[in-house]
Design a protein around this motif. Structure first.
Motif, PDB file in Angstrom:
ATOM      1  N   ASP A   8       0.521   6.911  14.347  1.00 54.02           N
ATOM      2  CA  ASP A   8       1.831   7.196  13.767  1.00 54.02           C
ATOM      3  C   ASP A   8       2.902   6.829  14.784  1.00 54.02           C
ATOM      4  O   ASP A   8       3.011   7.510  15.796  1.00 54.02           O
ATOM      5  CB  ASP A   8       1.935   8.668  13.379  1.00 54.02           C
ATOM      6  CG  ASP A   8       3.181   8.958  12.546  1.00 54.02           C
ATOM      7  OD1 ASP A   8       3.898   8.014  12.176  1.00 54.02           O
ATOM      8  OD2 ASP A   8       3.419  10.160  12.268  1.00 54.02           O
ATOM      9  N   PRO A   9       3.648   5.750  14.577  1.00 52.20           N
ATOM     10  CA  PRO A   9       3.681   4.917  13.378  1.00 52.20           C
ATOM     11  C   PRO A   9       2.524   3.928  13.346  1.00 52.20           C
ATOM     12  O   PRO A   9       2.064   3.469  14.391  1.00 52.20           O
ATOM     13  CB  PRO A   9       5.017   4.174  13.501  1.00 52.20           C
ATOM     14  CG  PRO A   9       5.266   4.077  14.968  1.00 52.20           C
ATOM     15  CD  PRO A   9       4.673   5.326  15.561  1.00 52.20           C
ATOM     16  N   LEU A  21       4.831  -0.111   4.612  1.00 48.84           N
ATOM     17  CA  LEU A  21       5.061   1.019   5.505  1.00 48.84           C
ATOM     18  C   LEU A  21       6.482   1.550   5.357  1.00 48.84           C
ATOM     19  O   LEU A  21       6.689   2.762   5.248  1.00 48.84           O
ATOM     20  CB  LEU A  21       4.785   0.627   6.960  1.00 48.84           C
ATOM     21  CG  LEU A  21       5.091   1.692   8.006  1.00 48.84           C
ATOM     22  CD1 LEU A  21       4.302   2.970   7.745  1.00 48.84           C
ATOM     23  CD2 LEU A  21       4.824   1.145   9.406  1.00 48.84           C
ATOM     24  N   GLN A  25       7.542   5.324   4.246  1.00 44.98           N
ATOM     25  CA  GLN A  25       8.427   6.119   5.110  1.00 44.98           C
ATOM     26  C   GLN A  25       9.700   6.517   4.374  1.00 44.98           C
ATOM     27  O   GLN A  25      10.168   7.649   4.524  1.00 44.98           O
ATOM     28  CB  GLN A  25       8.761   5.332   6.388  1.00 44.98           C
ATOM     29  CG  GLN A  25       7.589   5.203   7.325  1.00 44.98           C
ATOM     30  CD  GLN A  25       7.853   4.235   8.468  1.00 44.98           C
ATOM     31  OE1 GLN A  25       8.486   3.191   8.288  1.00 44.98           O
ATOM     32  NE2 GLN A  25       7.324   4.573   9.646  1.00 44.98           N
ATOM     33  N   ARG A  28       9.127   9.460   2.099  1.00 45.74           N
ATOM     34  CA  ARG A  28       8.945  10.716   2.835  1.00 45.74           C
ATOM     35  C   ARG A  28      10.218  11.183   3.533  1.00 45.74           C
ATOM     36  O   ARG A  28      10.333  12.353   3.888  1.00 45.74           O
ATOM     37  CB  ARG A  28       7.832  10.571   3.878  1.00 45.74           C
ATOM     38  CG  ARG A  28       6.467  10.376   3.301  1.00 45.74           C
ATOM     39  CD  ARG A  28       5.951  11.607   2.617  1.00 45.74           C
ATOM     40  NE  ARG A  28       4.596  11.388   2.139  1.00 45.74           N
ATOM     41  CZ  ARG A  28       4.100  11.966   1.082  1.00 45.74           C
ATOM     42  NH1 ARG A  28       4.831  12.798   0.368  1.00 45.74           N
ATOM     43  NH2 ARG A  28       2.857  11.716   0.721  1.00 45.74           N
ATOM     44  N   ALA A  29      11.142  10.270   3.783  1.00 49.29           N
ATOM     45  CA  ALA A  29      12.345  10.590   4.558  1.00 49.29           C
ATOM     46  C   ALA A  29      13.081  11.783   3.958  1.00 49.29           C
ATOM     47  O   ALA A  29      13.097  11.952   2.745  1.00 49.29           O
ATOM     48  CB  ALA A  29      13.254   9.376   4.620  1.00 49.29           C
ATOM     49  N   PRO A  32       8.585  13.288   8.371  1.00 50.97           N
ATOM     50  CA  PRO A  32       7.667  12.269   8.890  1.00 50.97           C
ATOM     51  C   PRO A  32       6.530  12.003   7.905  1.00 50.97           C
ATOM     52  O   PRO A  32       6.376  12.707   6.898  1.00 50.97           O
ATOM     53  CB  PRO A  32       7.129  12.909  10.174  1.00 50.97           C
ATOM     54  CG  PRO A  32       7.231  14.381   9.920  1.00 50.97           C
ATOM     55  CD  PRO A  32       8.458  14.573   9.061  1.00 50.97           C
ATOM     56  N   LEU A  33       5.732  10.996   8.199  1.00 49.45           N
ATOM     57  CA  LEU A  33       4.548  10.719   7.395  1.00 49.45           C
ATOM     58  C   LEU A  33       3.614  11.919   7.430  1.00 49.45           C
ATOM     59  O   LEU A  33       3.503  12.602   8.451  1.00 49.45           O
ATOM     60  CB  LEU A  33       3.824   9.486   7.926  1.00 49.45           C
ATOM     61  CG  LEU A  33       4.582   8.160   7.819  1.00 49.45           C
ATOM     62  CD1 LEU A  33       3.782   7.036   8.474  1.00 49.45           C
ATOM     63  CD2 LEU A  33       4.909   7.819   6.375  1.00 49.45           C
ATOM     64  N   ASP A  37      -0.634  10.249   4.206  1.00 46.45           N
ATOM     65  CA  ASP A  37      -0.153   8.879   4.406  1.00 46.45           C
ATOM     66  C   ASP A  37      -0.952   8.180   5.506  1.00 46.45           C
ATOM     67  O   ASP A  37      -1.302   7.003   5.380  1.00 46.45           O
ATOM     68  CB  ASP A  37       1.329   8.872   4.792  1.00 46.45           C
ATOM     69  CG  ASP A  37       2.202   9.576   3.778  1.00 46.45           C
ATOM     70  OD1 ASP A  37       2.027   9.326   2.565  1.00 46.45           O
ATOM     71  OD2 ASP A  37       3.050  10.389   4.191  1.00 46.45           O
ATOM     72  N   ASN A  51       1.815   5.063  -3.351  1.00 48.57           N
ATOM     73  CA  ASN A  51       3.215   5.419  -3.130  1.00 48.57           C
ATOM     74  C   ASN A  51       4.048   5.190  -4.392  1.00 48.57           C
ATOM     75  O   ASN A  51       4.867   6.025  -4.767  1.00 48.57           O
ATOM     76  CB  ASN A  51       3.773   4.606  -1.955  1.00 48.57           C
ATOM     77  CG  ASN A  51       5.118   5.086  -1.503  1.00 48.57           C
ATOM     78  OD1 ASN A  51       5.329   6.262  -1.245  1.00 48.57           O
ATOM     79  ND2 ASN A  51       6.057   4.153  -1.405  1.00 48.57           N
TER      80      ASN A  51
END
Length: 185
Positions: A8-9, A21, A25, A28-29, A32-33, A37, A51
């Protein structure tokens, strides 16, 4: 987790992987992942499809938060997906479900036809939970359970509830099989 999580990342090798990716992200913002994920990103095409599909289920249906999260949380309970429960039960409470109702939903043995369930859950909520149980436990939904749901929701909502239950059965099976979040082994 039964496999190591990706870093991560995560490292990307192509422009396409970088776009995938960034999309995960962004969904999820600002958070964090999640461990989920970091498991899915072992396969960028799977993470991308996941996703998109789960994102639509979570953010693009017309279902209320309570209806959507009732279905998700009940799938988690029936399938023993503790990570899923921990992620979604707070959303159910934020949506306005009482602590007493949450206790009923969280009891795997509840059939939603007893006096306690009737006291803390609405008719619509009980219909969603019975439908979720049927889809999750036996796949085949008895006519009376379907008619109860159909009596509470329009056709679009029935399709969205069905898709939510189906999608989160997929999620829970992935979480439990790989022990994502280290909750099931």
């Amino acid at each position: 987790m039964r496999l190591p999580y990706v870093p991560d990342p995560p490292q990307t090798a192509t422009e396409d992987e970088a776009k995938i990716l960034a999309s995960v992200q962004a969904r999820r913002a600002p958070k964090p992942l999640l461990p989920l994920d970091l498991a899915l990103l072992h396969s960028f095409p799977i993470a991308d499809g996941w996703n998109s599909f789960i994102g639509a289920i979570r953010t693009r249906t017309g279902l209320s938060t309570v209806v959507r999260e009732l279905a998700i949380c009940r799938v988690a309970v029936v399938n023993g997906a503790l990570f899923e429960w921990e992620q979604h039960a707070p959303l159910l409470q934020e949506g306005g479900l009482s602590e007493a109702a949450l206790q009923v939903v969280g009891n795997a043995r509840t059939d939603f036809s007893d006096v306690v369930a009737e006291e803390v859950l609405t008719r619509e909520q009980r219909a969603v939970l019975k439908y979720t149980d049927a889809m999750t436990k036996t796949v085949t939904v008895p006519d009376e359970v379907f008619q109860e749901l159909k009596g509470c929701f329009n056709e679009k909502e029935v399709v969205e509830i069905t898709a939510t239950v189906a999608a989160y059965n997929c999620v829970s099976r992935f979480l439990v099989a790989l022990d994502v979040g280290e909750k099931n082994h």
